[in-house]
Design an enzyme around this catalytic site. Structure first.
Site, mmCIF file in Angstrom:
data_model
loop_
_atom_site.group_PDB
_atom_site.id
_atom_site.type_symbol
_atom_site.label_atom_id
_atom_site.label_comp_id
_atom_site.label_asym_id
_atom_site.label_seq_id
_atom_site.Cartn_x
_atom_site.Cartn_y
_atom_site.Cartn_z
ATOM 1 N N ARG A 1 17.685 -9.339 31.269
ATOM 2 C CA ARG A 1 18.507 -10.539 31.357
ATOM 3 C C ARG A 1 19.274 -10.544 32.673
ATOM 4 N NH1 ARG A 1 23.973 -10.901 28.096
ATOM 5 N NH2 ARG A 1 24.527 -9.664 29.929
ATOM 6 N N HIS B 1 25.210 -1.845 24.477
ATOM 7 C CA HIS B 1 25.468 -2.791 25.572
ATOM 8 C C HIS B 1 26.855 -3.416 25.385
ATOM 9 C CE1 HIS B 1 25.245 -6.359 28.092
ATOM 10 N NE2 HIS B 1 24.324 -5.699 28.772
ATOM 11 N N ALA C 1 16.876 -11.211 27.353
ATOM 12 C CA ALA C 1 15.678 -10.593 27.932
ATOM 13 C C ALA C 1 14.451 -10.881 27.059
ATOM 14 C CB ALA C 1 15.889 -9.090 28.082
ATOM 15 N N HIS D 1 11.230 -4.690 38.631
ATOM 16 C CA HIS D 1 12.203 -5.253 37.700
ATOM 17 C C HIS D 1 12.298 -6.756 37.972
ATOM 18 C CE1 HIS D 1 14.569 -1.239 36.993
ATOM 19 N NE2 HIS D 1 13.268 -1.047 37.095
ATOM 20 N N THR E 1 14.210 -1.821 41.437
ATOM 21 C CA THR E 1 15.157 -2.736 40.797
ATOM 22 C C THR E 1 15.151 -4.106 41.481
ATOM 23 O OG1 THR E 1 17.025 -2.045 42.150
ATOM 24 C CG2 THR E 1 16.636 -0.798 40.118
ATOM 25 N N GLN F 1 30.207 9.067 43.021
ATOM 26 C CA GLN F 1 29.187 8.390 42.208
ATOM 27 C C GLN F 1 29.596 8.308 40.731
ATOM 28 O OE1 GLN F 1 25.591 10.560 43.463
ATOM 29 N NE2 GLN F 1 24.492 9.166 42.127
ATOM 30 N N ASP G 1 23.035 -9.069 34.686
ATOM 31 C CA ASP G 1 24.473 -9.238 34.411
ATOM 32 C C ASP G 1 24.882 -10.662 34.749
ATOM 33 O OD1 ASP G 1 25.111 -6.731 33.407
ATOM 34 O OD2 ASP G 1 25.078 -5.876 35.425
ATOM 35 N N LYS H 1 13.724 -7.958 21.174
ATOM 36 C CA LYS H 1 13.026 -7.786 22.454
ATOM 37 C C LYS H 1 11.649 -7.151 22.224
ATOM 38 C CE LYS H 1 15.536 -5.419 25.445
ATOM 39 N NZ LYS H 1 16.606 -5.320 26.464
ATOM 40 N N GLU I 1 13.115 5.830 39.879
ATOM 41 C CA GLU I 1 13.541 4.464 40.209
ATOM 42 C C GLU I 1 14.110 4.435 41.624
ATOM 43 O OE1 GLU I 1 16.059 1.833 37.494
ATOM 44 O OE2 GLU I 1 17.450 2.213 39.142
HETATM 45 P P1 FAD Z 1 19.402 -8.276 26.788
HETATM 46 O O1 FAD Z 1 18.305 -7.454 26.212
HETATM 47 O O2 FAD Z 1 19.252 -9.756 26.755
HETATM 48 O O3 FAD Z 1 20.740 -7.847 26.038
HETATM 49 C C1 FAD Z 1 22.005 -8.372 26.436
HETATM 50 C C2 FAD Z 1 22.882 -8.577 25.206
HETATM 51 O O4 FAD Z 1 22.309 -9.602 24.369
HETATM 52 C C3 FAD Z 1 22.987 -7.334 24.308
HETATM 53 O O5 FAD Z 1 24.272 -7.321 23.748
HETATM 54 C C4 FAD Z 1 21.929 -7.569 23.248
HETATM 55 O O6 FAD Z 1 22.209 -6.891 22.027
HETATM 56 C C5 FAD Z 1 22.002 -9.090 23.075
HETATM 57 N N1 FAD Z 1 20.693 -9.644 22.677
HETATM 58 C C6 FAD Z 1 19.502 -9.377 23.264
HETATM 59 N N2 FAD Z 1 18.522 -10.108 22.681
HETATM 60 C C7 FAD Z 1 19.123 -10.837 21.717
HETATM 61 C C8 FAD Z 1 18.655 -11.795 20.789
HETATM 62 N N3 FAD Z 1 17.372 -12.160 20.765
HETATM 63 N N4 FAD Z 1 19.561 -12.367 19.939
HETATM 64 C C9 FAD Z 1 20.861 -12.016 19.993
HETATM 65 N N5 FAD Z 1 21.368 -11.113 20.869
HETATM 66 C C10 FAD Z 1 20.510 -10.535 21.713
HETATM 67 N N6 FAD Z 1 20.225 -5.373 36.330
HETATM 68 C C11 FAD Z 1 19.792 -6.029 37.446
HETATM 69 O O7 FAD Z 1 20.406 -7.007 37.874
HETATM 70 N N7 FAD Z 1 18.653 -5.612 38.118
HETATM 71 C C12 FAD Z 1 17.917 -4.550 37.695
HETATM 72 O O8 FAD Z 1 16.900 -4.200 38.305
HETATM 73 C C13 FAD Z 1 18.351 -3.831 36.529
HETATM 74 N N8 FAD Z 1 17.640 -2.784 36.060
HETATM 75 C C14 FAD Z 1 18.040 -2.149 34.916
HETATM 76 C C15 FAD Z 1 17.273 -1.094 34.401
HETATM 77 C C16 FAD Z 1 17.668 -0.419 33.249
HETATM 78 C C17 FAD Z 1 16.812 0.711 32.716
HETATM 79 C C18 FAD Z 1 18.872 -0.796 32.587
HETATM 80 C C19 FAD Z 1 19.323 -0.038 31.357
HETATM 81 C C20 FAD Z 1 19.639 -1.854 33.064
HETATM 82 C C21 FAD Z 1 19.237 -2.548 34.220
HETATM 83 N N9 FAD Z 1 19.974 -3.641 34.726
HETATM 84 C C22 FAD Z 1 19.537 -4.290 35.861
HETATM 85 C C23 FAD Z 1 21.212 -4.070 34.082
HETATM 86 C C24 FAD Z 1 20.992 -5.193 33.022
HETATM 87 O O9 FAD Z 1 20.482 -6.344 33.650
HETATM 88 C C25 FAD Z 1 22.323 -5.499 32.343
HETATM 89 O O10 FAD Z 1 22.737 -4.418 31.546
HETATM 90 C C26 FAD Z 1 22.425 -6.805 31.560
HETATM 91 O O11 FAD Z 1 23.789 -7.023 31.213
HETATM 92 C C27 FAD Z 1 21.631 -6.833 30.260
HETATM 93 O O12 FAD Z 1 20.299 -6.931 30.476
HETATM 94 P P2 FAD Z 1 19.256 -6.692 29.262
HETATM 95 O O13 FAD Z 1 17.925 -6.981 29.782
HETATM 96 O O14 FAD Z 1 19.491 -5.395 28.606
HETATM 97 O O15 FAD Z 1 19.747 -7.889 28.281
#
Ligand code: FAD
Length: 289
Positions: A107, A149, A125, A77, A48, A212, A109, A165, A17
């Site tokens: 999704r 999370h 997401a 991403h 990202t 870090q 942050d 998801k 990445e």
């Molecule tokens: P989601 O999958 O939506 O999950 C967020 C919360 O909602 C969780 O508690 C989950 O359990 C809950 N949830 C999910 N779906 C549902 C549903 N259908 N019903 C009820 N609850 C639900 N951030 C950036 O800004 N840019 C990046 O490029 C980036 N890359 C990343 C790459 C990786 C591998 C990882 C692990 C994280 C990355 N992040 C990035 C951080 C990420 O955006 C944050 O952790 C964010 O808070 C959650 O995103 P998510 O897609 O996991 O959310």
């Protein structure tokens, strides 16, 4: 090439990445680092997306260049907080035009200081995954969290969110960083028990600077084992020693994962070609075994 086709092959892979610059003036340096990593010919790379879409143009440009110059399939991403169907649709059109066929749907942050609506058309997401799958021929991945999370009420709710998801069309998952493989193995047990069968790719972060660790823990809330704390305490003030120890620790984690049946590893390269090369060199025979 679609990431799902790479993951379906019976060979072990390593992927890297990189992150795009925040400022256009830094694009050249970041591009040089990313292309240096691409020259190692990993199975694929990912780029990202800055919070709230702040790096959209740079993410797409960097992913496009990696593919064009080194023929390494690259995942862009994409986040959906503070975005609506029309802005996401426009981003997908730009990605298609740049030859990007793999997207990590996130999704994002929730920003503290955003004025407008954070959630309009997308709440999770899973909503973004569904929208991307309806919009074009993309391979879509997502994120998962071995240490849960922070927004999830508990481990079960976290796995249910993940299942939603995958049911929406997410084809593979990449994990948040972790420093203790037992946490990953326990997570895998819960995931498979819940009937989630897509490939799960552990994300490994080589810590090569003492500072870090603090940032990583602040961002991800991940647990830092005593063994790793000792390494940082002992070598954290010596950049070359810390780099060597960080590469060795990440290598050790990866070898243990591969020895326990994991096939694909994603490395958070932090845009450091020497670190990526060090890890790849350490695994050159292991990945073929
Ligand atoms: P989601 O999958 O939506 O999950 C967020 C919360 O909602 C969780 O508690 C989950 O359990 C809950 N949830 C999910 N779906 C549902 C549903 N259908 N019903 C009820 N609850 C639900 N951030 C950036 O800004 N840019 C990046 O490029 C980036 N890359 C990343 C790459 C990786 C591998 C990882 C692990 C994280 C990355 N992040 C990035 C951080 C990420 O955006 C944050 O952790 C964010 O808070 C959650 O995103 P998510 O897609 O996991 O959310």
């Amino acid at each position: 090439m679609k990431i799902r086709d790479i993951l379906n092959k019976d060979t072990a892979t390593i992927s890297f990445e990189v992150f795009p610059p925040k400022k256009s003036t830094d694009f050249g340096n970041v591009e040089a680092a990313a292309l240096g990593i691409a020259a190692l010919q990993p199975a694929y790379m990912s780029v990202t997306y800055g919070a709230g879409g702040s790096t959209k143009g740079h993410t797409i440009a960097l992913a496009g260049e990696i593919q064009k110059q080194h023929n390494v399939p690259t995942v862009a991403h994409l986040t959906c907080v503070c975005a609506d169907r029309s802005s996401i649709g426009a981003a997908l059109t730009e990605m298609q035009a740049a030859g990007i066929e793999n997207i990590l749907a996130l999704r994002g942050d929730i920003p503290k200081d955003f004025d407008g609506e954070v959630f309009t058309d997308f709440t999770h997401a899973s909503d973004l995954v569904r929208f991307i799958k309806e919009s074009g021929d993309f391979c879509v991945g997502g994120a998962c969290y071995p240490e849960v999370h922070p927004d999830s009420a508990n481990k079960n709710a976290d796995i249910q969110g993940l299942k939603a998801k995958v049911d929406a069309g997410c084809e593979y998952l990449t994990t948040q960083m972790f420093f203790d493989n037992n946490i990953f193995f326990n997570f895998m047990y819960r995931v498979r028990e819940a009937g989630i069968t897509v490939p799960i790719i552990p994300g490994i972060m080589p810590i090569t600077r003492g500072v870090q660790v603090k940032n990583a823990v602040k961002l991800s809330g991940c647990n830092v084992p005593e063994r790793f704390k000792n390494i940082v305490d002992r070598f954290g003030d010596n950049p070359e020693a810390m780099k060597q120890a960080g590469i060795a620790y990440a290598t050790d984690q990866i070898i243990d994962l591969l020895a326990n049946g994991v096939k694909h590893i994603h490395v958070y390269s932090m845009n450091k070609p020497d670190v990526a090369a060090g890890i790849q060199r350490n695994l050159s025979e292991i990945l073929k075994a």
